[in-house]
Design a protein around this motif. Structure first.
Motif, PDB file in Angstrom:
ATOM      1  N   PHE A  21     118.223  68.136  -6.149  1.00  0.00           N
ATOM      2  CA  PHE A  21     117.307  67.069  -5.752  1.00  0.00           C
ATOM      3  C   PHE A  21     118.062  65.898  -4.910  1.00  0.00           C
ATOM      4  O   PHE A  21     119.368  66.073  -4.683  1.00  0.00           O
ATOM      5  N   ARG A  22     117.930  65.142  -4.026  1.00  0.00           N
ATOM      6  CA  ARG A  22     118.279  64.234  -3.194  1.00  0.00           C
ATOM      7  C   ARG A  22     117.686  62.507  -3.428  1.00  0.00           C
ATOM      8  O   ARG A  22     116.623  62.543  -2.870  1.00  0.00           O
ATOM      9  N   HIS A  23     118.458  61.868  -3.888  1.00  0.00           N
ATOM     10  CA  HIS A  23     118.077  60.537  -4.135  1.00  0.00           C
ATOM     11  C   HIS A  23     118.416  59.235  -2.880  1.00  0.00           C
ATOM     12  O   HIS A  23     118.543  59.439  -2.025  1.00  0.00           O
ATOM     13  N   PRO A  24     117.158  58.690  -2.829  1.00  0.00           N
ATOM     14  CA  PRO A  24     117.078  57.776  -1.760  1.00  0.00           C
ATOM     15  C   PRO A  24     118.481  56.964  -2.139  1.00  0.00           C
ATOM     16  O   PRO A  24     118.831  57.236  -0.521  1.00  0.00           O
ATOM     17  N   ALA A  25     119.028  56.928  -2.565  1.00  0.00           N
ATOM     18  CA  ALA A  25     120.388  56.049  -2.712  1.00  0.00           C
ATOM     19  C   ALA A  25     121.932  56.951  -2.134  1.00  0.00           C
ATOM     20  O   ALA A  25     122.804  55.831  -1.882  1.00  0.00           O
ATOM     21  N   GLY A  26     121.129  58.404  -2.000  1.00  0.00           N
ATOM     22  CA  GLY A  26     122.727  58.932  -1.552  1.00  0.00           C
ATOM     23  C   GLY A  26     123.455  59.558  -3.273  1.00  0.00           C
ATOM     24  O   GLY A  26     123.177  58.263  -3.945  1.00  0.00           O
ATOM     25  N   ASN A  27     123.612  60.603  -3.242  1.00  0.00           N
ATOM     26  CA  ASN A  27     124.596  60.591  -5.068  1.00  0.00           C
ATOM     27  C   ASN A  27     125.646  62.150  -4.645  1.00  0.00           C
ATOM     28  O   ASN A  27     125.006  63.035  -4.178  1.00  0.00           O
ATOM     29  N   PHE A  28     126.468  62.580  -4.281  1.00  0.00           N
ATOM     30  CA  PHE A  28     127.602  63.362  -3.736  1.00  0.00           C
ATOM     31  C   PHE A  28     127.458  64.606  -4.708  1.00  0.00           C
ATOM     32  O   PHE A  28     127.538  65.543  -3.693  1.00  0.00           O
ATOM     33  N   PRO A 141     131.471  55.504 -11.272  1.00  0.00           N
ATOM     34  CA  PRO A 141     130.204  55.243 -12.205  1.00  0.00           C
ATOM     35  C   PRO A 141     129.534  56.047 -11.827  1.00  0.00           C
ATOM     36  O   PRO A 141     128.927  57.141 -10.921  1.00  0.00           O
ATOM     37  N   HIS A 142     128.346  56.775 -12.651  1.00  0.00           N
ATOM     38  CA  HIS A 142     127.176  57.422 -12.970  1.00  0.00           C
ATOM     39  C   HIS A 142     126.441  57.338 -12.081  1.00  0.00           C
ATOM     40  O   HIS A 142     126.720  55.762 -12.138  1.00  0.00           O
ATOM     41  N   LEU A 143     125.484  57.093 -11.830  1.00  0.00           N
ATOM     42  CA  LEU A 143     124.121  57.067 -10.186  1.00  0.00           C
ATOM     43  C   LEU A 143     123.818  55.450 -10.452  1.00  0.00           C
ATOM     44  O   LEU A 143     123.490  54.880 -10.346  1.00  0.00           O
ATOM     45  N   SER A 144     123.190  56.169 -12.432  1.00  0.00           N
ATOM     46  CA  SER A 144     121.920  54.992 -12.414  1.00  0.00           C
ATOM     47  C   SER A 144     122.920  54.024 -12.797  1.00  0.00           C
ATOM     48  O   SER A 144     121.940  53.001 -13.222  1.00  0.00           O
ATOM     49  N   GLY A 145     124.114  53.804 -12.525  1.00  0.00           N
ATOM     50  CA  GLY A 145     125.028  52.627 -12.772  1.00  0.00           C
ATOM     51  C   GLY A 145     125.720  52.004 -11.670  1.00  0.00           C
ATOM     52  O   GLY A 145     126.941  51.010 -11.982  1.00  0.00           O
ATOM     53  N   ALA A 146     125.674  52.303 -11.107  1.00  0.00           N
ATOM     54  CA  ALA A 146     126.045  52.070  -9.825  1.00  0.00           C
ATOM     55  C   ALA A 146     125.626  50.771  -9.132  1.00  0.00           C
ATOM     56  O   ALA A 146     126.539  49.921  -8.760  1.00  0.00           O
ATOM     57  N   THR A 147     124.502  49.809  -9.849  1.00  0.00           N
ATOM     58  CA  THR A 147     124.890  48.996  -9.578  1.00  0.00           C
ATOM     59  C   THR A 147     124.505  47.669 -10.475  1.00  0.00           C
ATOM     60  O   THR A 147     123.811  46.860 -11.164  1.00  0.00           O
ATOM     61  N   VAL A 163     134.732  53.978  -6.570  1.00  0.00           N
ATOM     62  CA  VAL A 163     134.300  54.268  -5.500  1.00  0.00           C
ATOM     63  C   VAL A 163     132.960  54.946  -5.995  1.00  0.00           C
ATOM     64  O   VAL A 163     132.690  55.408  -6.810  1.00  0.00           O
ATOM     65  N   SER A 164     132.155  54.539  -4.517  1.00  0.00           N
ATOM     66  CA  SER A 164     130.650  54.625  -4.785  1.00  0.00           C
ATOM     67  C   SER A 164     130.092  56.040  -5.211  1.00  0.00           C
ATOM     68  O   SER A 164     130.604  56.857  -4.580  1.00  0.00           O
ATOM     69  N   PRO A 165     129.434  56.472  -5.952  1.00  0.00           N
ATOM     70  CA  PRO A 165     128.477  57.866  -6.107  1.00  0.00           C
ATOM     71  C   PRO A 165     127.255  57.943  -5.552  1.00  0.00           C
ATOM     72  O   PRO A 165     127.371  59.156  -5.066  1.00  0.00           O
ATOM     73  N   CYS A 166     127.281  57.099  -4.272  1.00  0.00           N
ATOM     74  CA  CYS A 166     126.294  56.926  -3.131  1.00  0.00           C
ATOM     75  C   CYS A 166     126.951  56.899  -2.150  1.00  0.00           C
ATOM     76  O   CYS A 166     126.246  57.581  -0.862  1.00  0.00           O
ATOM     77  N   GLY A 167     128.133  56.954  -2.267  1.00  0.00           N
ATOM     78  CA  GLY A 167     128.908  57.465  -0.901  1.00  0.00           C
ATOM     79  C   GLY A 167     128.762  58.478  -0.255  1.00  0.00           C
ATOM     80  O   GLY A 167     127.959  59.771  -0.831  1.00  0.00           O
ATOM     81  N   GLU A 168     129.331  58.967   1.126  1.00  0.00           N
ATOM     82  CA  GLU A 168     129.427  60.210   1.878  1.00  0.00           C
ATOM     83  C   GLU A 168     129.726  61.723   1.334  1.00  0.00           C
ATOM     84  O   GLU A 168     131.023  61.274   0.621  1.00  0.00           O
ATOM     85  N   PRO A 199     143.942  64.893 -12.483  1.00  0.00           N
ATOM     86  CA  PRO A 199     143.814  63.910 -13.832  1.00  0.00           C
ATOM     87  C   PRO A 199     142.673  63.293 -13.936  1.00  0.00           C
ATOM     88  O   PRO A 199     142.896  62.180 -13.118  1.00  0.00           O
ATOM     89  N   TRP A 200     142.089  63.727 -15.040  1.00  0.00           N
ATOM     90  CA  TRP A 200     141.019  62.109 -15.066  1.00  0.00           C
ATOM     91  C   TRP A 200     140.252  62.498 -16.397  1.00  0.00           C
ATOM     92  O   TRP A 200     141.000  62.225 -17.316  1.00  0.00           O
ATOM     93  N   ILE A 201     139.659  61.142 -16.824  1.00  0.00           N
ATOM     94  CA  ILE A 201     139.643  60.812 -17.891  1.00  0.00           C
ATOM     95  C   ILE A 201     137.909  60.603 -17.879  1.00  0.00           C
ATOM     96  O   ILE A 201     136.786  60.065 -17.328  1.00  0.00           O
ATOM     97  N   ALA A 202     137.512  60.937 -18.495  1.00  0.00           N
ATOM     98  CA  ALA A 202     135.775  60.762 -19.349  1.00  0.00           C
ATOM     99  C   ALA A 202     135.243  59.537 -19.660  1.00  0.00           C
ATOM    100  O   ALA A 202     136.094  59.209 -20.911  1.00  0.00           O
ATOM    101  N   VAL A 203     134.784  58.573 -19.102  1.00  0.00           N
ATOM    102  CA  VAL A 203     134.466  57.020 -19.886  1.00  0.00           C
ATOM    103  C   VAL A 203     132.781  56.998 -19.976  1.00  0.00           C
ATOM    104  O   VAL A 203     132.002  57.634 -18.827  1.00  0.00           O
ATOM    105  N   SER A 204     132.557  55.988 -20.706  1.00  0.00           N
ATOM    106  CA  SER A 204     130.767  56.165 -20.798  1.00  0.00           C
ATOM    107  C   SER A 204     130.533  55.034 -20.995  1.00  0.00           C
ATOM    108  O   SER A 204     131.397  54.009 -21.923  1.00  0.00           O
ATOM    109  N   VAL A 205     130.421  53.806 -19.625  1.00  0.00           N
ATOM    110  CA  VAL A 205     129.879  52.827 -20.141  1.00  0.00           C
ATOM    111  C   VAL A 205     128.680  52.234 -20.969  1.00  0.00           C
ATOM    112  O   VAL A 205     128.640  50.993 -21.254  1.00  0.00           O
ATOM    113  N   SER A 206     127.594  52.934 -20.867  1.00  0.00           N
ATOM    114  CA  SER A 206     127.260  52.600 -21.134  1.00  0.00           C
ATOM    115  C   SER A 206     125.644  54.454 -22.007  1.00  0.00           C
ATOM    116  O   SER A 206     126.829  55.309 -21.959  1.00  0.00           O
TER     117      SER A 206
END
Length: 320
Positions: A21-28, A141-147, A163-168, A199-206
């Motif tokens: 899958f390739r999202h039009p906005a980009g998703n790393f 963030p999750h791609l769907s929540g980038a905006t 850091v945007s998930p839509c970045g290169e 180290p990472w922390i799993a977060v849920s905004v929505s």
């Protein structure tokens, strides 16, 4: 958009093609498919075979335009929609899956659920020995929540780096590898952080994240997965108003490229965003103080070695 199809070689035979899958906005996490297989399976796109390599991602479900003919699976996963029937071995060559939960859903041995292919990134020469630098934790963030919010502004107020998930893809991967800590709503942000020992922390905004696919990957590494919910009050309200969702793989579910929300749902979202706005920076800052996660290094090495053995077998069997 879906990238797929069988290409003829110079002599008219079909060569191995890639489906992802390739999202039009980009998703790393999806976009790394464009180059990771060149490193994991050198020369794969010149192998003469009427088959399609199913790429990194949650793309094993019947709601997607899966290609006709033989499909080679080397790390994809389930989590959206209905489970495909993979019993026809002439049509499906299952070498590895993202995790043991995908294997269970597909009705194949659990040991095929090895790990997500992105866990191999630190073993690629271009990502070797990336030094840790900087002092600010990252938020991806999750791609769907980038905006969803003005994340750069929110993160500055929270003392984080956005850091945007839509970045290169390569740039995002390097940022994660260099970071001291990653707050990940994006699954592949957590996967890549863990691979590079960040180290990472799993977060849920929505409610945008798919916890089934997180659990699938976490189970591959024996991780006791915990989410830091930024707005648990909304989660409790949603659960009170909705019935329990069907398990992953038993019913259609929203997937990448799903239709836009209805007007009523957009209105509800607007109200929620208005309620989140004054709180989001403070809650992200608090989330950054939670106990971070890392998989056991010995388990990670074992999973990487098992996956490399699968890659070696694919090269042996398909290169010809």
């Amino acid at each position: 958009m879906w990238c797929s199809g069988l290409r003829p070689s110079d002599n008219g035979d079909c060569v191995l093609e890639l489906f992802y899958f390739r999202h039009p906005a980009g998703n790393f996490g999806d976009d790394l498919n464009a180059w990771i297989w060149d490193a994991l399976l050198p020369g794969w796109n010149s192998w003469t075979t009427a088959a399609t390599l199913i790429g990194v991602g949650t793309i094993l479900n019947t709601e997607l335009p899966l290609p006709e003919g033989r499909k080679l699976v080397v790390g994809s996963g389930t989590g959206y929609g209905r489970i495909p029937d993979v019993s026809d071995r002439a049509q499906w060559d299952l070498r590895a899956l993202r995790g043991p939960l995908s294997a269970e859903r597909l009705g194949v041995p659990r040991d095929i659920g090895i790990v997500d292919p992105a866990m191999m990134l630190p073993r690629l020469p271009e990502f070797a020995d990336i030094p840790r630098s900087g002092t600010q934790p990252l938020f991806v963030p999750h791609l769907s929540g980038a905006t969803r919010h003005d994340w750069p502004r929110v993160c500055r107020r929270a003392g984080l780096r956005y850091v945007s998930p839509c970045g290169e893809a390569r740039a995002v991967i390097e940022e994660i590898a260099r970071a001291p800590l990653v707050l990940a709503e994006s699954l592949h942000a957590a996967i890549i952080a863990d691979a590079f020992r960040t180290p990472w922390i799993a977060v849920s905004v929505s409610n945008l994240i798919n916890r089934d696919k997180w659990a699938d990957w976490a189970a591959s590494l024996g991780i006791a997965l915990e989410f830091h919910e930024l707005f648990p009050e909304f989660t409790r309200l949603r659960r009170a108003l909705r019935p329990t969702p069907a398990p992953a793989g038993t019913a259609p579910a929203a997937a990448p490229g799903a239709p836009p929300r209805s007007r009523a749902r957009r209105a509800k979202l607007a109200l929620r965003l208005r309620a989140e706005r004054p709180l989001i920076a403070r809650r992200l800052r608090k989330a950054a103080t939670a106990s971070p996660t890392l998989s056991d290094p010995a388990t990670l090495r074992q999973r990487q070695e098992s996956y490399q053995a699968v890659l070696d077998g694919v090269i042996r069997d398909y290169r010809g």
